[in-house]
Enzyme design. Structure first.
Site, mmCIF file in Angstrom:
data_model
loop_
_atom_site.group_PDB
_atom_site.id
_atom_site.type_symbol
_atom_site.label_atom_id
_atom_site.label_comp_id
_atom_site.label_asym_id
_atom_site.label_seq_id
_atom_site.Cartn_x
_atom_site.Cartn_y
_atom_site.Cartn_z
ATOM 1 N N ASP A 30 -5.513 -3.378 -2.846
ATOM 2 C CA ASP A 30 -4.564 -3.145 -1.760
ATOM 3 C C ASP A 30 -4.030 -4.458 -1.158
ATOM 4 O O ASP A 30 -4.792 -5.315 -0.720
ATOM 5 C CB ASP A 30 -5.272 -2.333 -0.669
ATOM 6 C CG ASP A 30 -4.296 -1.694 0.294
ATOM 7 O OD1 ASP A 30 -3.356 -2.370 0.730
ATOM 8 O OD2 ASP A 30 -4.477 -0.505 0.606
ATOM 9 N N SER B 226 0.835 -1.205 0.000
ATOM 10 C CA SER B 226 0.000 0.000 0.000
ATOM 11 C C SER B 226 0.866 1.250 0.000
ATOM 12 O O SER B 226 1.707 1.409 -0.876
ATOM 13 C CB SER B 226 -0.963 -0.041 1.186
ATOM 14 O OG SER B 226 -2.012 0.879 1.012
#
Length: 759
Positions: A232, A88
């Site tokens: 993500d 991320s």
């Protein structure tokens, strides 16, 4: 020893000495010529056995700013990072560090980034064509419409703002496809949204990998890589320690910026609930991963959220503080011989030579359309800013649900590989609201359909219900650099007191300057247009107009002022770079057009062919943070025979949609002064007192009359002047404005309300 043997020995000794002298001289020469290269820092470190250090950066949204603070302290301690793994936000910062940037450069990058624009996937107004601008400045709500069912608009961002930014930042490594070949070997983690499996991203397009790893669910659309939809990586692995070990790291420095589990009092919005769901698994997994981390850094960022981008400097300091807390452990990894200072990355040239533009065949759009949006063709020399502008132009069309690109090497140049996925939704229902003093209250219903007959086409039909029924039908085929064409049909009508000069008929009361009219106008246009020097919109066409004007205040039979058909040809040139139509902060607007009326059914038996020409220019500029000014000038005149009075330039009022030659003028009532020629200047000073709330002061001056340019009257003191103070509020339905207007020449002032986008 024999004499000849002594001689041989002497010669050998002499040769040895000469060779030694020449060898020493050569070494000294190399040292003098390349002192830094001879005993570089890298060679010193290579000669000393040192452990390979891997850095693991977790995800946490804005909390990931702490990674920058950690990197700063690691560099201060002289640590050389050999491998990086991130998830991320950790993948974004880790990817930039792996591509060559040092900590201070990354700090500067993030401080300059507008995260409001990044999250909202901001598209500059200048990237939209005139139809795209109209959509943003006309409709309050846009909904997908299919099979007579209304859908829900997509709330996900494609992340193109971030994609463009990262592409420019990683230009030095744009051709690297194996992340082990980056200046620092790198990997990041994604999640296959369909299977829930972890995806290791260590090859391919670096920007696409970082985008996929950071595609927070519900905020950004999934990224497609090798047929997999990836979001993500924090969903499955927010701390890729095992993967970094496998790269060859002996020592792991890990930075954990993920949230702890929150109690019910803090779970008050959708973002926090989604973060909590993600953390349910990752927090349990972290317990074993922390034990495997040699130096574990956990910044105290409990008071910050995943979208606390406005508090970046505070979060960076928290990262520094947490790293200084373990500074002794870090320094123990460094000796005088292995101390490393990472240099600043020197960015390669911003210029690109694009040899080819590769895009798969599309169902609804042609290559000419794509190149027209990009605003450059194969064989062009462009900058990264030109590339960003082109991608924004494609994104602004809303014709593509997914856009990605990469630059492939083609000798010393580049090929642009574009991946476009067409938006499956082709029909939209749009709504708007408006009120002004001319057309009164109105509700706008719009139906827009793409690919009605041809590729690249758009059909749009507005129906306006309220005090005055109106419609606006548009059909347009956009062909990029080639000639585009379209058709438009429009109905406008209103009842209002307007200047008596539009009628040459006798009034029941000659002392009255205004007459009440019912105005009815149907205009049909067939036109073509093209992009001129890649910035201007240039076009022309044919027009048929039916005009009916009648007035109960006139004494003639039937009270009809005009009831005629008009046929004309027209041409125009336009440029618009305002950042916003209402309350612009910067940009330039230019418009010029000429129209020649060739024939008429001539209700009044007075028509002779004539032409009208006008031009307008305006500039907006920011004075300081919240204060802006806009200054403009415009002029118009007739050519040839006397113009028909109702095609004269008619000024007065504010806040209505301008048609024909109607225009605003502060200090005078709606459409209350007119002439066949005019010159006008205006200036507005605007101050945004709080976000989206504006106060402003405006002034305008004009000379207006019949044939004013035939004498020097047009450069004399202005015959007409007016001023206004106002308040404006930017809302989802458009600007809401109130203005108090007055003129030294008038005995009364006027208060005007305008609510919503103009139509």
């Amino acid at each position: 020893m024999r004499p000849n043997e002594l001689l041989i020995a002497h010669n050998k000794s002499k040769g040895f000495c000469l060779n030694s002298i020449w060898g020493i001289a050569f070494v000294l020469f190399i040292l003098l010529l390349f002192p830094e290269k001879s005993f570089s820092q890298e060679q010193k470190q290579d000669s000393v056995k040192r452990p390979k250090i891997g850095l693991v950066l977790s995800g946490g949204g804005a909390k990931g700013f702490a990674h920058i603070g950690v990197l700063k302290v690691l560099e201060e301690a002289g640590i050389k990072i050999d491998y990086i793994g991130g998830t991320s936000m950790g993948s974004v910062i880790g990817g930039l560090y792996a591509s060559g940037y040092n900590a201070s450069q990354i700090d500067s990058i993030f401080k300059k980034t507008n995260f409001d624009e990044l999250i909202n996937d901001y598209i500059p107004r200048s990237s939209k064509n005139f139809y795209g601008k109209k959509n943003d400045e006309l409709y309050a709500i846009t909904l997908p419409f299919s099979n007579f069912k209304i859908g829900i608009p997509e709330a996900l961002s494609k992340g193109m703002y971030n994609y463009n930014l990262l592409s420019s930042l990683t230009r030095n490594v744009r051709h690297v496809r194996d992340f082990n070949q980056l200046p620092t070997p790198f990997l990041c983690i994604g999640t296959n949204i369909e299977t829930g499996e972890e995806v290791l991203l260590n090859k391919g397009n670096l920007v696409q990998a970082m985008m996929a790893s950071a595609a927070f669910p519900s905020l950004f659309t999934p990224v497609e890589i090798d047929g997999n939809l990836i979001v993500d990586g924090g969903v499955v692995n927010n701390y890729p320690i095992k993967e970094v070990r496998n790269l060859g790291a002996d020592i792991i420095i890990g930075v954990d910026v993920q949230d702890d589990l929150m109690n019910r009092k803090k779970l008050k919005n959708a973002t926090r609930i989604l973060v909590q769901i993600t953390n349910l698994q990752s927090i349990e997994k972290m317990k074993s991963k922390v034990k495997d981390t040699d130096i574990y850094i956990k910044p105290d960022i409990r008071d910050f959220g995943v979208i606390s981008f406005d508090r970046g400097e505070e979060i960076i300091r928290k990262g520094e503080e947490a790293t200084f807390a373990v500074y002794e452990k870090i320094k123990s990894l460094v000796t005088e011989e292995t101390f490393y200072k990472k240099p600043k990355l020197k960015l390669s040239t911003d210029t690109l030579e694009i040899q080819k533009i590769n895009v798969d065949k599309l169902d609804n759009y042609t290559k000419e359309y794509i190149n027209g949006k990009l605003r450059f063709k194969p064989g062009s020399t462009i900058t990264y800013n030109d590339l960003k502008t082109g991608i924004n132009n494609l994104n602004a069309t809303e014709n593509f649900s997914t856009i990605s690109y990469c630059l492939q090497p083609n000798g010393a140049d580049d090929d642009l590989d574009l991946v476009l996925k067409e938006n499956p939704t082709q029909t939209y229902l749009k709504l708007g609201l408006h009120y002004d003093g001319l057309y009164k209250s109105a509700i706008l219903l719009n139906l827009t359909h793409k690919k009605t007959f041809l590729k690249n086409d758009v059909t749009s039909f507005d129906i306006i219900l309220g005090d005055n029924f109106r419609y606006d039908l548009n059909y347009y085929v956009e062909n990029g650099f080639n000639i585009s064409f379209g058709f438009r049909s429009r109905l406008n009508q209103f009842n209002r007191n307007v200047t008596r000069s539009i009628s040459q008929l006798e009034a029941s009361n000659p002392n009255v300057n205004l007459i009440n009219v019912d105005f009815f106008d149907i205009t049909n246009q067939a036109y073509f247009q093209t992009i001129f020097v890649q910035k201007f919109l240039m076009g022309g066409g044919l027009e048929y107009k039916y005009l009916k004007i009648d007035s109960p205040t006139l004494s003639n039979s039937g009270n009809i002022i005009d009831k005629s058909n008009y046929f004309s040809v027209f041409g125009y040139l336009k440029y618009d770079s305002f950042d916003k139509k209402s309350f612009p902060r910067s940009g330039l607007y230019f418009s010029s057009d000429v129209q020649t009326y060739l024939a008429s059914s001539d209700y009044n038996h007075t028509f002779k062919p004539f032409s009208m020409a006008k031009a307008e220019i305006a500039v907006a500029k920011t004075l300081f943070k919240r204060a802006t000014f806009k200054i403009g000038a415009e002029a118009g005149f007739n050519i040839g025979s006397d113009s028909v009075p109702y095609f004269d330039y008619i000024l007065g009022g504010y806040g209505y949609s301008k048609i024909n030659n109607f225009n605003y003028f502060y200090g005078y009532d709606f459409l209350s002064i007119s002439g066949n020629s005019y010159i006008k200047t205006d200036i507005t000073l605007d101050y945004e007192i709080i976000k989206k709330n504006h106060i402003n002061f405006s002034a305008n001056f004009a000379n207006l009359g019949d044939d004013i340019f035939s004498t020097v009257d047009w450069i004399s003191m202005p015959k007409y002047s007016g001023y206004a103070v106002g308040y404006g509020l930017e809302t989802i339905i458009g600007p809401i404005e109130i203005k108090q207007s007055w003129s030294p020449e008038m005995s009364k002032s006027f208060t005007w309300f305008s609510i919503g986008f103009l139509f």
